[in-house]
Design a protein around this motif. Structure first.
Motif, PDB file in Angstrom:
ATOM      1  N   SER A  70       0.623  -1.203   0.117  1.00 57.11           N
ATOM      2  CA  SER A  70      -0.084  -0.113   0.039  1.00 57.11           C
ATOM      3  C   SER A  70       0.835   1.217   0.127  1.00 57.11           C
ATOM      4  N   ILE A  71       0.175   2.489  -0.548  1.00 54.61           N
ATOM      5  CA  ILE A  71       1.038   3.474  -0.832  1.00 54.61           C
ATOM      6  C   ILE A  71       0.674   4.714  -0.009  1.00 54.61           C
ATOM      7  N   ASP A  72       1.292   5.351   0.748  1.00 51.56           N
ATOM      8  CA  ASP A  72       0.530   6.744   1.008  1.00 51.56           C
ATOM      9  C   ASP A  72       1.234   7.639   1.772  1.00 51.56           C
ATOM     10  N   CYS A  73       0.799   8.968   2.134  1.00 56.67           N
ATOM     11  CA  CYS A  73       1.850  10.340   2.198  1.00 56.67           C
ATOM     12  C   CYS A  73       1.564   9.869   3.901  1.00 56.67           C
ATOM     13  N   MET A  74       2.678  10.849   4.574  1.00 55.62           N
ATOM     14  CA  MET A  74       2.768  11.648   5.585  1.00 55.62           C
ATOM     15  C   MET A  74       3.447  12.491   5.981  1.00 55.62           C
ATOM     16  N   HIS A  75       3.144  13.407   6.314  1.00 54.35           N
ATOM     17  CA  HIS A  75       3.282  15.209   6.920  1.00 54.35           C
ATOM     18  C   HIS A  75       4.360  14.843   8.498  1.00 54.35           C
ATOM     19  N   TRP A  76       5.775  15.656   8.327  1.00 54.19           N
ATOM     20  CA  TRP A  76       6.499  16.106   9.314  1.00 54.19           C
ATOM     21  C   TRP A  76       6.261  16.933   9.444  1.00 54.19           C
ATOM     22  N   SER A  77       6.145  18.192  10.307  1.00 54.84           N
ATOM     23  CA  SER A  77       6.184  19.387  10.555  1.00 54.84           C
ATOM     24  C   SER A  77       7.328  19.927  10.794  1.00 54.84           C
ATOM     25  N   TRP A  78       7.141  21.045  10.032  1.00 55.64           N
ATOM     26  CA  TRP A  78       9.077  21.587  10.782  1.00 55.64           C
ATOM     27  C   TRP A  78       8.930  22.807  11.100  1.00 55.64           C
ATOM     28  N   SER A  79       9.354  23.017  12.409  1.00 50.40           N
ATOM     29  CA  SER A  79       9.297  23.968  13.323  1.00 50.40           C
ATOM     30  C   SER A  79      10.592  24.986  12.073  1.00 50.40           C
ATOM     31  N   LEU A  80      12.147  24.786  12.800  1.00 48.76           N
ATOM     32  CA  LEU A  80      12.910  25.653  12.269  1.00 48.76           C
ATOM     33  C   LEU A  80      12.777  26.140  10.639  1.00 48.76           C
ATOM     34  N   TYR A  81      11.759  26.381  10.401  1.00 40.23           N
ATOM     35  CA  TYR A  81      11.993  26.565   8.649  1.00 40.23           C
ATOM     36  C   TYR A  81      12.800  27.658   8.764  1.00 40.23           C
ATOM     37  N   PRO A  82      13.281  28.057   7.489  1.00 37.55           N
ATOM     38  CA  PRO A  82      13.257  28.759   6.690  1.00 37.55           C
ATOM     39  C   PRO A  82      12.262  30.253   6.834  1.00 37.55           C
ATOM     40  N   ASN A  83      12.408  31.063   6.660  1.00 37.78           N
ATOM     41  CA  ASN A  83      11.454  31.917   6.748  1.00 37.78           C
ATOM     42  C   ASN A  83      11.426  32.286   4.729  1.00 37.78           C
ATOM     43  N   ALA A  84      12.215  32.206   3.670  1.00 38.20           N
ATOM     44  CA  ALA A  84      11.830  32.547   2.327  1.00 38.20           C
ATOM     45  C   ALA A  84      11.292  30.976   1.689  1.00 38.20           C
ATOM     46  N   TRP A  85      11.232  30.232   2.635  1.00 36.12           N
ATOM     47  CA  TRP A  85      10.236  28.509   2.272  1.00 36.12           C
ATOM     48  C   TRP A  85       9.263  28.046   3.089  1.00 36.12           C
ATOM     49  N   ARG A  86       8.098  29.252   3.190  1.00 37.35           N
ATOM     50  CA  ARG A  86       7.193  29.096   4.338  1.00 37.35           C
ATOM     51  C   ARG A  86       5.839  28.918   3.068  1.00 37.35           C
TER      52      ARG A  86
END
Length: 439
Positions: A161-177
């Motif tokens: 079976s195939i599916d997606c999972m999301h991993w939250s990103w706390s220290l992300y660069p503001n330019a990539w938000r």
């Protein structure tokens, strides 16, 4: 004369006043300069004797000694058996000098160099074990997956079976938000696309796409079909409902496109066969959902926000968690397929990108008619298997509880109800046909 003498006295007084002010100013700054030129006292705290070696010896006494104090709680503390833990430590120490004990100039153990830095540890895990525990299924592996999935779920030719999972990103660069932010999440996330089998083994992982993409956009970037396009895949044929198919398929949810290697469910089934297929397909597709749950439960780093600015570092962390997850499954004896380093793989010559064969293979994967035909054959097969359930295959599966003794009673009652409903529906259909003929 009087006016000139008074002006001269005033000028003399002003000069004296200015001179006194300048003398005081010079004295003030000389004093300040003298104070700043003096040696400042050392305000740093004296170093504390933390006694790292004593703590290290205490850790050995608690968990790693022959008569360890908390030997029973080792798996609960380290999420794996002591045998597997020592194997990983030995492999990393033997290959990378960074994880070896070193002595400093005082003749003491240098703990600062032997400390397992998180990102370096994850990168080392990927380098040492990535080829084995993130491998592609071989021909023997595919046959075993076919057999187990048919016995457990009733799906012939199912790879996983195939599916997606999301991993939250706390220290992300503001330019990539913007590109990593989505409306259904409170903070930016990074997507993991994974393929899992019934034993929760992750056969394929693709981590790094921005969360602004959905599952359809991620499929366009997914490298799992590159071997099929290039003609390098190990195709193992199977038959469903008397029809032969070239290669296996994956179970997906409704958002994925109707490819020939995907089997989707029905949105609104309107008959008994489709309802049974929808129930069975959604039940079997929970394998990948449970895999994500076990992965997050086992490694807490995936439940909190990612703490790095670089996506490449986060990839090493994610792949290391997946590799350790597969290693634990193998160590506990829960896997379907065992790794055989002596297995000789057939040498398949591929095709070049952009050639006629490449375009034919790509059209074959994106063939929607083949997707509909395969799903229709599986609907018939699942319905027949539901009327006459196949015998359960026995293999070491400790992940799930055994069915209760009374479960057969419920299965029989459900079968009898479905047969009676099917008979009533057939009778109603015959009456409707007779009415149409009379009209």
């Amino acid at each position: 004369m009087s006016s000139s003498s008074s002006s001269d006295s005033t000028a003399v007084d002003d000069a004296k006043f200015i001179g006194s002010v300048m003398a005081k100013t010079v004295a003030y700054y000389e004093n300040r300069l003298g104070e700043t030129s003096r040696a400042q006292p050392n305000l740093r705290k004296s170093p504390l004797c933390r006694n790292h070696e004593a703590r290290h010896n205490r850790l050995i006494e608690y968990y790693f000694a022959d008569d360890a104090v908390y030997a029973v709680k080792f798996s609960r503390r380290f999420r794996m058996s002591k045998k597997l833990f020592l194997r990983i430590v030995g492999d990393l120490e033997g290959r990378f000098p960074y994880f070896q004990w070193k002595m400093d100039a005082r003749g003491k153990k240098c703990l600062s160099h032997s400390k397992m830095h998180g990102f370096k540890f994850c990168k080392a895990i990927c380098l040492v074990y990535g080829q084995q525990y993130l491998r592609k299924p071989t021909i023997n592996d595919i046959h075993q997956l076919y057999t187990v999935h048919e016995g457990k779920h009733g799906f012939l030719g199912m790879l996983g079976s195939i599916d997606c999972m999301h991993w939250s990103w706390s220290l992300y660069p503001n330019a990539w938000r913007g590109q990593y932010m989505r409306g259904d999440h409170k903070e930016p996330t990074i997507i993991l696309e994974a393929i899992a089998s019934h034993d929760l083994w992750i056969w394929h992982a693709f981590f790094g796409p921005a969360s602004a993409n959905n599952d359809i956009n991620v499929i366009d970037q997914l490298p799992v079909f590159n071997d099929i396009y290039l003609g390098k895949s190990h195709d193992v044929p199977f038959q469903v409902n008397g029809v032969a198919y070239k290669r296996g398929y994956y179970l997906t949810d409704g958002i994925y496109p109707p490819l020939s290697v995907f089997v989707k469910s029905f949105t609104c089934p309107n008959d008994t066969k489709r309802k049974k297929f929808k129930e069975t397909q959604e039940s079997a597709r929970k394998d990948v959902e449970r895999t994500f749950g076990v992965l997050k439960r086992r490694w807490q780093v995936l439940t909190v926000g990612a703490r790095s600015y670089e996506v490449k570092r986060l990839q090493h962390v994610m792949y290391a968690c997946i590799i350790l997850h597969n290693m634990i499954l193998e160590d506990e004896g829960r896997v379907i397929c065992r790794y055989n380093e002596n297995e000789v793989l057939p040498n398949v010559e591929g095709v070049a990108v952009g050639t006629q064969e490449y375009r034919v293979n790509k059209r074959e994967v994106h063939n929607r008619d083949l997707h509909q035909v395969l799903r229709a054959d599986l609907v018939e097969h699942i319905y027949r298997a539901h009327i006459q359930p196949p015998q359960e295959l026995s293999y070491n599966d400790d992940l799930f509880d055994e069915p209760d003794e009374d479960s057969d009673i419920f299965v029989k009652s459900e079968d009898s109800d479905n047969e009676s409903d099917a008979g009533e529906n057939d009778a109603d259909d015959q009456r409707e046909d007779e009415d149409d003929d009379s009209e």
